[in-house]
Motif scaffolding. Structure first.
Motif, PDB file in Angstrom:
ATOM      1  N   ILE A   1       0.847  -1.193   0.000  1.00 17.10           N
ATOM      2  CA  ILE A   1       0.000   0.000   0.000  1.00 17.10           C
ATOM      3  C   ILE A   1       0.882   1.242   0.000  1.00 17.10           C
ATOM      4  CG2 ILE A   1      -1.684   1.320   1.335  1.00 17.10           C
ATOM      5  CD1 ILE A   1      -2.779  -1.358   2.334  1.00 17.10           C
ATOM      6  N   GLN A   2       0.528   2.200  -0.850  1.00 18.82           N
ATOM      7  CA  GLN A   2       1.223   3.488  -0.924  1.00 18.82           C
ATOM      8  C   GLN A   2       0.306   4.555  -0.342  1.00 18.82           C
ATOM      9  OE1 GLN A   2       4.377   4.755  -2.185  1.00 18.82           O
ATOM     10  NE2 GLN A   2       3.525   6.486  -1.084  1.00 18.82           N
TER      11      GLN A   2
ATOM     12  N   ARG B   1      -1.639   7.406  -5.035  1.00 20.94           N
ATOM     13  CA  ARG B   1      -1.820   6.500  -3.905  1.00 20.94           C
ATOM     14  C   ARG B   1      -2.378   5.181  -4.397  1.00 20.94           C
ATOM     15  NH1 ARG B   1      -7.258   6.261  -3.233  1.00 20.94           N
ATOM     16  NH2 ARG B   1      -8.465   8.138  -3.668  1.00 20.94           N
ATOM     17  N   THR B   2      -2.419   4.217  -3.478  1.00 24.11           N
ATOM     18  CA  THR B   2      -3.079   2.950  -3.770  1.00 24.11           C
ATOM     19  C   THR B   2      -4.582   3.202  -3.843  1.00 24.11           C
ATOM     20  OG1 THR B   2      -1.359   1.708  -2.629  1.00 24.11           O
ATOM     21  CG2 THR B   2      -3.487   0.610  -2.894  1.00 24.11           C
TER      22      THR B   2
ATOM     23  N   SER C   1      -3.227  -7.316  -4.186  1.00 24.41           N
ATOM     24  CA  SER C   1      -2.063  -6.447  -4.314  1.00 24.41           C
ATOM     25  C   SER C   1      -1.764  -5.733  -2.997  1.00 24.41           C
ATOM     26  CB  SER C   1      -2.291  -5.426  -5.428  1.00 24.41           C
ATOM     27  OG  SER C   1      -1.193  -4.558  -5.524  1.00 24.41           O
ATOM     28  N   ALA C   2      -2.786  -5.235  -2.343  1.00 25.17           N
ATOM     29  CA  ALA C   2      -2.596  -4.522  -1.076  1.00 25.17           C
ATOM     30  C   ALA C   2      -1.994  -5.438  -0.008  1.00 25.17           C
ATOM     31  CB  ALA C   2      -3.916  -3.938  -0.588  1.00 25.17           C
TER      32      ALA C   2
ATOM     33  N   ILE D   1       2.037  -4.077  -6.313  1.00 22.66           N
ATOM     34  CA  ILE D   1       1.468  -2.782  -5.937  1.00 22.66           C
ATOM     35  C   ILE D   1       0.642  -2.239  -7.094  1.00 22.66           C
ATOM     36  CG2 ILE D   1       3.506  -1.457  -6.674  1.00 22.66           C
ATOM     37  CD1 ILE D   1       2.834   0.360  -4.151  1.00 22.66           C
TER      38      ILE D   1
ATOM     39  N   LEU E   1      -1.030   1.577  -8.167  1.00 24.11           N
ATOM     40  CA  LEU E   1      -1.089   3.005  -7.869  1.00 24.11           C
ATOM     41  C   LEU E   1      -2.066   3.675  -8.815  1.00 24.11           C
ATOM     42  CD1 LEU E   1       2.705   3.878  -7.571  1.00 24.11           C
ATOM     43  CD2 LEU E   1       1.095   3.474  -5.705  1.00 24.11           C
TER      44      LEU E   1
ATOM     45  N   ASP F   1       0.727  -0.437 -12.271  1.00 19.82           N
ATOM     46  CA  ASP F   1       0.819  -1.596 -11.389  1.00 19.82           C
ATOM     47  C   ASP F   1       2.116  -2.334 -11.656  1.00 19.82           C
ATOM     48  OD1 ASP F   1      -0.478  -2.579 -13.957  1.00 19.82           O
ATOM     49  OD2 ASP F   1      -0.140  -4.470 -12.932  1.00 19.82           O
TER      50      ASP F   1
ATOM     51  N   ASN G   1       8.658   1.790  -4.732  1.00 19.41           N
ATOM     52  CA  ASN G   1       7.948   0.690  -4.077  1.00 19.41           C
ATOM     53  C   ASN G   1       8.480  -0.652  -4.547  1.00 19.41           C
ATOM     54  OD1 ASN G   1       5.526   1.468  -2.268  1.00 19.41           O
ATOM     55  ND2 ASN G   1       5.459   2.950  -3.944  1.00 19.41           N
TER      56      ASN G   1
END
Length: 183
Positions: A2-3, A19-20, A65-66, A72, A74, A87, A126
């Motif tokens: 998670i971003q 962000r995610t 993904s989270a 990840i 985004l 991604d 990330n």
């Protein structure tokens, strides 16, 4: 992975949040990809294929993904609207687990302002935290000159060319270029 939100002001003074995406934004991501696929010949999917994807599958992908330490997703937002998406994920098989691939898409009206570079920077930072990662890779159609220029400016090297890999909707033929970045 998670971003948390990263704020960014583009070179034309537009403000973005990266962000995610949340699970409740799964449909927005599909809707955005329908538009991007209609705007760009360089997206492998079509507007129809993105339009047919079930939102439940997108939600599941967001959740997986989270929860992962080697994947990840985004999204980039402008004034609350999703305008970009990228991604990345590591390969799972034992012989390629040191490698990870990525993809990026941005609505046409937000290209050329530095958003693609910023999305890539956040994504790559990330990805460097992925378990056992050594190589980040991507594929690009060789006639997608702006993407190719971005990737090379970020340190990606050319690995090889698959000639005549794609026939675009216009009938134009494009080679596929595989690129990599050692981390």
């Amino acid at each position: 992975m998670i971003q948390s939100p990263v704020l960014f002001t583009s070179n034309n003074n537009l403000n973005f949040e990266i962000r995610t995406p949340r699970e409740d934004e799964a449909q927005a991501s599909l809707d955005m990809m329908v538009i991007v696929a209609g705007q760009s010949p360089y997206i492998l999917g079509t507007p129809e294929s993105f339009g047919k994807r079930p939102v439940e599958g997108q939600v599941k992908w967001f959740q997986e993904s989270a929860a992962s330490d080697s994947a990840i997703i985004l999204a980039a937002y402008h004034e609350g609207r999703m305008v970009g998406f990228c991604d990345a994920r590591s390969y799972k098989d034992i012989k390629r687990k040191h490698r990870a691939g990525l993809g990026i898409s941005i609505l046409a009206e937000f290209r050329g302002c530095g958003l693609g570079r910023k999305l890539m920077e956040v994504l790559l930072e990330n990805m460097k935290r992925f378990a056992e990662i050594q190589i980040i890779e991507l594929d690009v159609m060789m006639n997608n000159h702006s993407a190719l220029k971005l990737y090379e400016s970020m340190g990606f090297k050319r690995a090889g060319v698959f000639p005549k890999a794609f026939i675009l909707p216009t009938g134009e033929v494009s080679d596929n270029l595989s690129m990599y970045l050692e981390v």
